[in-house]
Write an enzyme that holds these catalytic residues in place. Structure first.
Site, mmCIF file in Angstrom:
data_model
loop_
_atom_site.group_PDB
_atom_site.id
_atom_site.type_symbol
_atom_site.label_atom_id
_atom_site.label_comp_id
_atom_site.label_asym_id
_atom_site.label_seq_id
_atom_site.Cartn_x
_atom_site.Cartn_y
_atom_site.Cartn_z
ATOM 1 N N HIS A 1 46.374 43.627 36.089
ATOM 2 C CA HIS A 1 45.698 42.681 35.480
ATOM 3 C C HIS A 1 46.489 41.331 35.641
ATOM 4 O O HIS A 1 46.558 40.945 36.646
ATOM 5 C CB HIS A 1 45.762 43.148 33.918
ATOM 6 C CG HIS A 1 44.561 42.321 32.885
ATOM 7 N ND1 HIS A 1 43.715 41.736 33.640
ATOM 8 C CD2 HIS A 1 44.593 42.263 31.604
ATOM 9 C CE1 HIS A 1 43.190 41.224 32.403
ATOM 10 N NE2 HIS A 1 43.735 41.426 31.313
ATOM 11 N N ARG B 1 35.926 32.050 40.013
ATOM 12 C CA ARG B 1 37.338 31.376 39.344
ATOM 13 C C ARG B 1 38.223 30.990 40.449
ATOM 14 O O ARG B 1 38.836 30.049 40.482
ATOM 15 C CB ARG B 1 37.795 32.069 38.257
ATOM 16 C CG ARG B 1 37.116 32.340 36.908
ATOM 17 C CD ARG B 1 37.671 33.346 35.890
ATOM 18 N NE ARG B 1 37.751 34.585 36.837
ATOM 19 C CZ ARG B 1 38.268 35.739 36.177
ATOM 20 N NH1 ARG B 1 38.843 35.484 34.978
ATOM 21 N NH2 ARG B 1 38.581 36.744 36.780
ATOM 22 N N HIS C 1 37.862 44.119 41.854
ATOM 23 C CA HIS C 1 37.638 43.872 40.704
ATOM 24 C C HIS C 1 36.847 44.969 39.861
ATOM 25 O O HIS C 1 35.844 45.492 40.546
ATOM 26 C CB HIS C 1 36.828 42.545 40.231
ATOM 27 C CG HIS C 1 36.893 41.997 38.916
ATOM 28 N ND1 HIS C 1 36.073 42.575 38.011
ATOM 29 C CD2 HIS C 1 37.849 41.315 38.286
ATOM 30 C CE1 HIS C 1 36.429 41.641 36.735
ATOM 31 N NE2 HIS C 1 37.474 41.132 36.876
ATOM 32 N N SER D 1 43.083 42.698 28.606
ATOM 33 C CA SER D 1 43.706 41.785 27.417
ATOM 34 C C SER D 1 43.050 41.459 26.236
ATOM 35 O O SER D 1 43.325 41.737 25.268
ATOM 36 C CB SER D 1 44.534 40.707 28.279
ATOM 37 O OG SER D 1 43.416 40.138 29.176
ATOM 38 N N ASP E 1 43.447 35.636 40.824
ATOM 39 C CA ASP E 1 45.016 35.779 40.861
ATOM 40 C C ASP E 1 45.364 35.569 42.621
ATOM 41 O O ASP E 1 46.581 35.217 42.688
ATOM 42 C CB ASP E 1 45.322 37.169 40.406
ATOM 43 C CG ASP E 1 45.067 37.250 39.053
ATOM 44 O OD1 ASP E 1 45.397 36.417 38.242
ATOM 45 O OD2 ASP E 1 44.640 38.616 38.526
HETATM 46 N N1 NMX Z 1 43.726 46.800 47.299
HETATM 47 C C1 NMX Z 1 43.926 48.155 47.791
HETATM 48 N N2 NMX Z 1 43.086 49.128 47.180
HETATM 49 C C2 NMX Z 1 42.289 48.817 46.142
HETATM 50 C C3 NMX Z 1 42.305 47.306 45.748
HETATM 51 C C4 NMX Z 1 42.992 46.425 46.458
HETATM 52 N N3 NMX Z 1 42.946 45.247 46.099
HETATM 53 N N4 NMX Z 1 41.275 47.186 44.918
HETATM 54 C C5 NMX Z 1 40.901 48.525 44.478
HETATM 55 N N5 NMX Z 1 41.280 49.347 45.444
HETATM 56 C C6 NMX Z 1 41.363 51.008 45.389
HETATM 57 C C7 NMX Z 1 41.664 51.557 43.932
HETATM 58 O O1 NMX Z 1 43.166 51.427 43.898
HETATM 59 C C8 NMX Z 1 41.098 52.673 43.941
HETATM 60 O O2 NMX Z 1 41.857 53.448 44.856
HETATM 61 P P1 NMX Z 1 42.250 55.214 44.187
HETATM 62 O O3 NMX Z 1 40.683 55.746 44.480
HETATM 63 O O4 NMX Z 1 43.124 55.559 45.268
HETATM 64 O O5 NMX Z 1 42.749 55.272 42.872
HETATM 65 C C9 NMX Z 1 39.946 52.579 44.655
HETATM 66 O O6 NMX Z 1 40.039 51.458 45.505
HETATM 67 C C10 NMX Z 1 38.816 52.056 43.632
HETATM 68 O O7 NMX Z 1 38.953 51.227 42.758
HETATM 69 P P2 NMX Z 1 37.705 50.368 42.226
HETATM 70 O O8 NMX Z 1 36.916 51.150 41.564
HETATM 71 O O9 NMX Z 1 37.174 49.204 43.465
HETATM 72 O O10 NMX Z 1 38.638 49.261 41.305
HETATM 73 P P3 NMX Z 1 39.207 49.389 39.605
HETATM 74 O O11 NMX Z 1 38.071 49.126 38.988
HETATM 75 O O12 NMX Z 1 39.505 50.822 39.458
HETATM 76 O O13 NMX Z 1 40.287 48.538 39.615
HETATM 77 C C11 NMX Z 1 41.304 46.521 40.065
HETATM 78 C C12 NMX Z 1 40.074 47.192 39.705
HETATM 79 C C13 NMX Z 1 41.338 45.023 39.937
HETATM 80 C C14 NMX Z 1 42.507 47.000 39.165
HETATM 81 C C15 NMX Z 1 41.815 46.786 41.691
HETATM 82 O O14 NMX Z 1 40.749 46.379 42.480
HETATM 83 C C16 NMX Z 1 43.030 46.326 42.116
HETATM 84 O O15 NMX Z 1 43.869 47.170 41.803
HETATM 85 N N6 NMX Z 1 43.301 45.182 42.503
HETATM 86 C C17 NMX Z 1 44.537 44.551 42.833
HETATM 87 C C18 NMX Z 1 45.274 43.965 41.649
HETATM 88 C C19 NMX Z 1 44.521 42.656 41.207
HETATM 89 O O16 NMX Z 1 44.080 41.880 42.085
HETATM 90 N N7 NMX Z 1 44.413 42.809 39.802
HETATM 91 C C20 NMX Z 1 44.010 41.387 39.189
HETATM 92 C C21 NMX Z 1 42.513 41.608 38.628
HETATM 93 C C22 NMX Z 1 42.213 40.623 37.915
HETATM 94 N N8 NMX Z 1 42.791 40.161 36.794
HETATM 95 O O17 NMX Z 1 43.735 39.366 36.719
HETATM 96 O O18 NMX Z 1 42.917 41.143 35.933
HETATM 97 C C1 MLT Z 2 40.156 39.018 33.739
HETATM 98 O O1 MLT Z 2 40.072 37.856 33.765
HETATM 99 O O2 MLT Z 2 40.225 39.578 32.463
HETATM 100 C C2 MLT Z 2 40.171 39.971 34.926
HETATM 101 O O3 MLT Z 2 39.416 39.228 35.902
HETATM 102 C C3 MLT Z 2 40.025 41.476 34.599
HETATM 103 C C4 MLT Z 2 38.458 41.764 34.167
HETATM 104 O O4 MLT Z 2 37.800 41.040 33.735
HETATM 105 O O5 MLT Z 2 38.541 43.226 33.928
#
Ligand code: NMX
Ligand code: MLT
Length: 434
Positions: free
Chosen positions: A270, A326, A317, A240, A372
């Protein structure tokens, strides 16, 4: 006493030579390398942005202007009887790097107060959308609808000098930030409370007034202050903040930029993860017929979710490698205000169960919870049960940090953002694949 804008101008004048020197004396120094995995993998970890507003350490979590969250909460002045600081003070800190005095906060609060009237046409825009429209779409449309009032846009049309860009951006940022809680509360009462609106109170601080307009009693004023504070900034690379920065780098004004910010936040990976997280919890609770959760049952549920190819919302994350501070701030709030809440018990059980499961699965680089996973349960406890509204709360908070960044972006004259893309062919050639 130095007014906010005067102080900012002084700080900008002090900061500009630092960048000039870095560019002139060290512009060619290499500070990072980029791998193919990073190019394909969403530029993860590539050091290619600059923001002085906050910094995210993977182990320690976020620091606002060098202060960890616990110190921000401790040091910033608070309304009488409140546990959480003035939101106005958070903006002051992010913008200037200084902890404001009570008197300085009152001046900023006065500035916000005199700008917070929302023109009727904005509400008409929201009303023109079908009521089932997602609240984030309503929020983004409302922000964009006000673009015609942009000070930056009009001054640019009139031939404004580059030196004044930050000043016009500052005016837009204050005009828009002051209105966001009003618009958020309008969307809520319009969509879910039979259009039974509550008048804004000019004598309350931003968090207090938001709680008042939402129609939720104390300590929701502190919940609002805490929520806006912890969501305000997370360095420059999150989706964002980056979307807002990218849009603004074309000299699109703050209205276009914060609408972009809102749109990026609306994705489930996100900001929308707060909605998804609450829904996930409700789903688990329904499956368990509302029973006090047992470790075994939750564990099975988490594995089933992973095996069906879904993520566990609120965990993982891109940068953090420990429990998000947080998350911990909110958890502490729950422990002192709502320790017996059944849904909080579910959240706490997930905290115990999910990280080892994600570790065992071996995919997520960070198995720990992010903010979250905790925010929705607090809203739910205080009666805000419409989970699709939760990301609007995130957007109001995030706008504070993004605005501070945009003002500095224009003050320091950062150029239009334009990284280089390359083709798969080129990558293959680079590594010798025929
Ligand atoms: N549950 C299941 N699988 C996960 C999760 C999770 N919470 N977190 C990461 N993975 C998987 C991810 O989908 C990826 O799978 P693939 O190789 O099949 O594509 C693998 O683990 C490697 O991902 P990472 O490198 O650990 O994470 P990345 O940096 O790509 O993504 C997020 C970060 C935050 C998008 C990811 O952890 C996620 O999807 N979390 C769940 C959604 C979430 O809580 N988002 C909010 C983040 C904070 N915010 O407010 O923005
Ligand atoms: C945020 O607050 O923007 C989330 O934790 C995602 C991030 O830092 O990449």
């Amino acid at each position: 006493m130095e007014r906010l804008k005067e102080k900012l101008k002084r700080k900008i004048d002090e900061h500009r030579p630092r960048l000039t020197r870095l560019l002139k004396e060290h512009g060619n120094k290499v500070i990072d390398e980029v791998t193919i995995a990073q190019v394909i993998g969403g530029m993860r970890g590539v050091k290619s942005l600059i923001s002085d507003v906050s910094y995210l350490d993977p182990e320690e979590g976020i620091r606002f202007r060098g202060y960890p969250l616990s110190e921000v909460i401790e040091l910033l002045p608070k309304p009488e009887g409140a546990e959480m600081p003035f939101v106005e003070g958070v903006f002051y800190l992010l913008l200037t790097g200084d902890i404001p005095t009570q008197a300085e906060i009152e001046l900023v609060a006065g500035e916000f107060n005199k700008r917070k009237f929302v023109p009727k046409y904005v509400f008409d825009v929201i009303r023109a959308l079908p009521k089932e429209t997602h609240p984030m779409t309503m929020m983004s449309s409302a922000i964009l609808s006000m673009q015609k009032d942009s000070v930056f846009y009009h001054r640019y049309e009139a031939g404004m000098s580059k030196q004044e860009y930050w000043d016009a951006t500052y005016e837009d940022a204050l005009n828009l930030l002051s209105k966001l809680p009003e618009i958020g509360a309008f969307i809520y009462r319009y969509k879910y409370k039979n259009e039974d609106f509550i008048e804004s109170d000019p004598y309350l601080d931003m968090g207090g007034n938001f709680a008042h307009m939402m129609g939720i009693a104390k300590p929701y004023d502190d919940v609002a202050r805490m929520h806006f504070l912890i969501h305000s900034d997370h360095e420059g690379g999150n989706a964002s903040a980056h979307a807002g920065h990218l849009t603004n780098s074309t000299l699109s004004d703050v209205y276009y930029s914060l609408s972009s910010m809102t749109n990026a936040l609306a994705g489930p990976l996100h900001g929308l993860a707060n909605q998804e997280s609450l829904r996930f919890l409700q789903h688990v609770k329904d499956e368990l017929n509302g029973a006090v959760p047992s470790e075994e049952l939750i564990k099975k549920f988490v594995w089933d979710t992973l095996n069906s190819g879904q993520v566990i919302p609120g965990f993982g994350h891109a940068v953090l490698r420990k429990t998000d501070p947080r998350y911990s701030v909110q958890r502490d709030f729950c422990l002192s205000h709502m320790p017996d809440d059944l849904l909080f018990k579910y959240v706490d059980m997930l905290y115990k169960v999910v990280p080892p499961v994600l570790q065992e699965q071996g995919k997520a680089k960070n198995p720990w919870p992010n903010l979250d996973a905790q925010s929705g349960v607090i809203q739910w406890h205080y009666g805000l049960k419409e989970s699709d509204f939760y990301t609007v709360l995130f957007a109001i908070g995030r706008a504070i940090g993004v605005s501070a960044n945009l003002i500095w972006d224009r003050a320091l004259g950062y150029p239009i953002e334009r990284p280089k893309s390359i083709t798969t062919d080129t990558l293959e050639k680079m590594v010798g694949i025929e």
